[in-house]
Design an enzyme around this catalytic site. Sequence first.
Site, short mmCIF file in Angstrom:
data_model
loop_
_atom_site.label_atom_id
_atom_site.label_comp_id
_atom_site.label_asym_id
_atom_site.label_seq_id
_atom_site.Cartn_x
_atom_site.Cartn_y
_atom_site.Cartn_z
CD GLU A 1 -59.00 -6.37 11.73
OE1 GLU A 1 -59.79 -5.46 12.06
OE2 GLU A 1 -58.12 -6.82 12.49
CG HIS B 1 -59.17 -14.91 19.12
ND1 HIS B 1 -60.02 -14.15 19.90
CD2 HIS B 1 -58.19 -14.08 18.72
CE1 HIS B 1 -59.54 -12.92 19.96
NE2 HIS B 1 -58.45 -12.84 19.26
#
Lengths: 323, 327
Positions: free
Chosen positions: A60, A129
């Site tokens: 990322e 998440h």
Amino acid sequence: MAEITCREALNQALREEMERDSSIFILGEDVGLYEGSFKVTKGLLAKFGEKRVLDTPIAEAGIVGLACGAAMAGLRPIAELMTVNFAIVAMDQIFNHVAVASYMFGGQVRVPLTIRAPGGAGHQLGAQHSHSLEALFAHCPGLRVVVPSVPADAKGLLKSAIRSDDPVLFLEHEGLYGVKGEVPEGEHLVPLGRADIKRSGRDVTLVTLSRMVYVCLEAAEQLAKEGIDAEVVDLRGLNPLDMTTVLASLRKTRRAVTVEESWLSFGWGGEIVARIMEQGFDDLDAPVLRVGGADVPMPYNKHLEKSAIPDAARVAARVMELF
Amino acid sequence: MKEKSPRELLEPRDLLAIYRDMVRIREFEESCPKLYSQGKMGGFLHLYSGQEAVGVGVAHAMHREDYMVSAYREHGLIMAKGAEPKYVMAELFGKATGVSRGKGGSMHMFDADLRFMGGYGIVGGHLPLAVGVGYAILYRESDEVVVCLFGDGATNQGVFHEAMNMAALYRVPVVFVCENNGYGIGTSVVRASSLDQLYKKSCAYETPGLKVDGMDVLAVYEAVRQAVHKARSGEGPTYIEAITYRFRGHSISDPGTYRSEQEKKIWQERDPIPNFAAFLVQAGHFTKQELAAVDGEEQELIKAAIRFAEESPDPDPEELWTDLYVE
Ligand SMILES: Cc1ncc(C[n+]2csc(CCOP(=O)(O)OP(=O)(O)O)c2C)c(N)n1
């Protein structure tokens, strides 16, 4: 007008913008061959080829940094992060590079970068998440933060985000991809920074965004049975923040409750309350109240998870405290 | 003197225990999709079928007091480390009796007693944690070891390189085991890593890197045993790439259409369990009947685990607020 899902609306926006502007490219994990983990980039690799739909490693910081550099050098990247939780891996790039470049270099460079990231709770995905982090990005000057709730807004806001010369965090809710609604075909732009009244009412203003719009609409139905007519203001984003619409609504209803899915403490609801105190105090007949997620990491167990996220009953109950 | 091979080192009962562990994990994992579709579990569910030889080979090469840290595909790993299936199943059901008391779920299992230091959902995020566990071992001057398992995808994260460097720099007793199953969700290794021989990634850190057949439990066992021994003797980290395959999609919601039937078939033929069984029979250690008896026992064990999970209570609603801060 066609009835399509949020997912399709986003896909349309990407497709149309890429057709219009050849400097736009998409990058991210599994966005190409796999067509996106939520299938938002479906068909784009086949249509635009590998140069414009770039599959990346799971990296990322690298994705956002590469996109930032490309944006500084004249392209218009759209980076997809698989979920907003992974944006945290790229936080140094986002906060220390993407957000500041334009200002730090005296306006010599712009970062026309859109970072798309799904988020939100409700699928028992646990503490790594499930969170909604829009307040985090809104805290950082230099970043635009856009958060759609309905398909038409998803399309129109994404198109505007892509065309914006500022970096935009475009935050989608995983629970809304399948939601259907009417979406204008072709050139449909929703300007950034304008809230939308999703239900008008006279007695109380519910200030919200994303999936909580639906929770507030449901709460409004429950409240209607109690004789309370709630107005639901969908902020559609946090930066720019449309206080004009919020304050106008407040002048009418004289009461307000903020409703956010994310952690209540230090969340954006507190910011709205502060601004109402500063700019709309005289219009208030009651204190502004807040509803938000439990201040805990998201638990896996489905009952615990459910109790950690605001629902219509909770919103309605909080509103009732004002009367 | 010539080093003993694992075939010589391991007693028949060890071999049977290895077989049993692999069967247990397979039975457990293959029972999950049905339970998931019945709504008994939620969230993501990343199954381990196909990769059993890695987890079981690793676990048998460690001592009980050694630590293990892993990513989210960890049901098999925590069971290989010694967790009883019923507590693992209860976690998948989100029950109070689960290994993380129902708060972690499939991706976040933990067992402090077994020194299983967690399953983590941020790709690569747990690697520095493993280095930290290793540092604690050094600090206390004890002779435990930590084994850190992760997927091929994790080796492309910056944090992988930070962890490798620090582990080597401080000579931390850590064994990195990369489970290279060929894919990170739908992206194959060759499309994600400039270097597809992942074991070479450690060379920048003066850390020995080696490749091992991850479908051969004894090969994994032997490689890890040596690496653990080195770590325990103060020789620092080793990085092992185990070549393996996951038989199912990335998670329960992934049909896995990016892999050809042909490719899947080639790997199915390399299934570590029947192949190990064939070896045990051929070498004359056990008869087919004896192994079939083990299969039957493990099936019963998993059935009992499911019953236990079903009958266990949900966490008390008050649990929403516990464990965040020390009371
Ligand atoms: C930082 C981060 N980025 C993205 C993801 C989403 N994601 C979950 S698993 C996965 C693939 C990981 O592949 P690999 O490391 O090879 O492990 P495997 O699933 O093959 O066991 C991805 C991209 C994540 N969990 N964390």
